[in-house]
Design a protein around this motif. Structure first.
Motif, PDB file in Angstrom:
ATOM      1  N   ALA A 114       0.931  -1.185  -0.079  1.00 37.85           N
ATOM      2  CA  ALA A 114       0.110  -0.193   0.075  1.00 37.85           C
ATOM      3  C   ALA A 114       0.818   1.325  -0.017  1.00 37.85           C
ATOM      4  O   ALA A 114       0.543   2.125  -0.477  1.00 37.85           O
TER       5      ALA A 114
ATOM      6  N   ILE B 161       2.409   1.566  -3.513  1.00 36.29           N
ATOM      7  CA  ILE B 161       1.211   2.032  -4.576  1.00 36.29           C
ATOM      8  C   ILE B 161       0.973   3.714  -4.128  1.00 36.29           C
ATOM      9  O   ILE B 161       0.721   4.369  -5.143  1.00 36.29           O
ATOM     10  N   SER B 162       0.725   4.042  -2.985  1.00 32.93           N
ATOM     11  CA  SER B 162       0.254   5.219  -2.533  1.00 32.93           C
ATOM     12  C   SER B 162       1.205   6.429  -2.887  1.00 32.93           C
ATOM     13  O   SER B 162       0.687   7.541  -2.777  1.00 32.93           O
TER      14      SER B 162
ATOM     15  N   ASN C  38      -3.379   9.069   2.130  1.00 29.75           N
ATOM     16  CA  ASN C  38      -3.228   8.393   0.721  1.00 29.75           C
ATOM     17  C   ASN C  38      -2.994   6.921   1.078  1.00 29.75           C
ATOM     18  O   ASN C  38      -3.406   6.015   0.313  1.00 29.75           O
ATOM     19  N   TYR C  39      -2.173   6.788   1.976  1.00 32.57           N
ATOM     20  CA  TYR C  39      -1.873   5.111   2.519  1.00 32.57           C
ATOM     21  C   TYR C  39      -3.024   4.399   2.775  1.00 32.57           C
ATOM     22  O   TYR C  39      -3.190   3.320   2.508  1.00 32.57           O
TER      23      TYR C  39
ATOM     24  N   SER D 266      -5.369   3.630  -0.036  1.00 31.66           N
ATOM     25  CA  SER D 266      -4.777   2.281  -0.934  1.00 31.66           C
ATOM     26  C   SER D 266      -5.033   1.411  -0.211  1.00 31.66           C
ATOM     27  O   SER D 266      -5.428   0.355  -0.855  1.00 31.66           O
TER      28      SER D 266
ATOM     29  N   ASP E 272      -7.295  -0.425  -3.228  1.00 29.27           N
ATOM     30  CA  ASP E 272      -6.266  -0.822  -4.182  1.00 29.27           C
ATOM     31  C   ASP E 272      -6.163  -2.343  -4.191  1.00 29.27           C
ATOM     32  O   ASP E 272      -6.229  -3.020  -3.236  1.00 29.27           O
TER      33      ASP E 272
END
Ligand SMILES: Cc1cc2nc3c(=O)[nH]c(=O)nc-3n(C[C@H](O)[C@H](O)[C@H](O)COP(=O)(O)O)c2cc1C
Length: 198
Positions: free
Chosen positions: A121, A124-125, A141-142, A145, A149
């Motif tokens: 995560a 990705i984030s 954001n984390y 995700s 996600d």
């Protein structure tokens, strides 16, 4: 911890492994941390940062990062790097020089699939090294995700880097100050061995 897979049984690699084992036996912290120096041709700038060495696979040293980060931009513009390790528990420095390249998408997907979802995560984030308004925003954001996600699919902007050193210098500090410096340099497929004055 570095994972050694089918490591090349040539002298500099064997010395690297023997020193690694000694540092590990001496409880070296951050044993996998290696400083990578790069040159960004466009900016005419040299920069360094630590990364975690995950594998030594045959001849290749492998770490993982963001493919859109400043280091990635530097590697794209100029593929020469210098790598540097210092294991304080045994007072050993290892300097390496190499060309760097990305690992394959297949390799990245497999590695990513086997990692924890929490680590993925973050990969990705995070638009690595891009400015952001606050640390809170990073955490938001984390968390987004983590919830939404596909945490098993490696994004295109993340993956491995591999470098194969053609130069190793092993520096061993001695209490007497008569430090030992041993160099292996590969030219035309042959390791040339020498000692340097301290
Ligand atoms: C001990 C240590 C290990 C690190 N390992 C990694 C790593 O494996 N991959 C990575 O992308 N960043 C790692 N980082 C963060 C990098 O040092 C750096 O902040 C980040 O990759 C952005 O670098 P860049 O702006 O030069 O691209 C590590 C930092 C430390 C202190």
């Amino acid at each position: 911890m570095i994972i050694f897979e089918d490591m090349l049984k040539e002298k500099p690699y064997l010395i690297f492994k023997a020193l690694y084992d000694r540092a590990s036996d001496n409880n070296q912290t951050n044993i996998e941390a290696v400083s990578i120096s790069s040159f960004n041709k466009k900016l005419n700038e040299v920069d360094s940062r630590y990364v975690n060495l995950k594998f030594i696979s045959n001849v290749e040293f492998i770490f993982f990062s963001n493919y859109e980060s400043p280091k990635a931009t530097a590697f794209n513009s100029h593929n020469q790097i210098a790598a540097l390790l210092y294991w304080s528990s045994i007072n050993v420095q290892i300097r390496m020089k190499a060309k760097i390249k990305k690992t394959s998408n297949e390799f990245n997907q497999k590695y990513f699939f086997d990692r924890s979802e929490e680590k993925n995560a973050l990969a990705i984030s995070s638009s690595q090294s891009k400015p952001i308004d606050s640390y809170n925003q990073v955490k938001e954001n984390y968390n987004r995700s983590l919830e939404s996600d596909d945490l098993k699919k490696c994004p295109e902007y993340w993956g491995g880097y591999s470098f194969t050193p053609y130069y190793f210098e092993f520096w061993e500090g001695h209490e007497s100050r008569i430090n030992k410096r041993e160099v292996f340099e590969k030219t035309d497929g042959i390791w040339k061995h020498s000692f340097l004055q301290p």
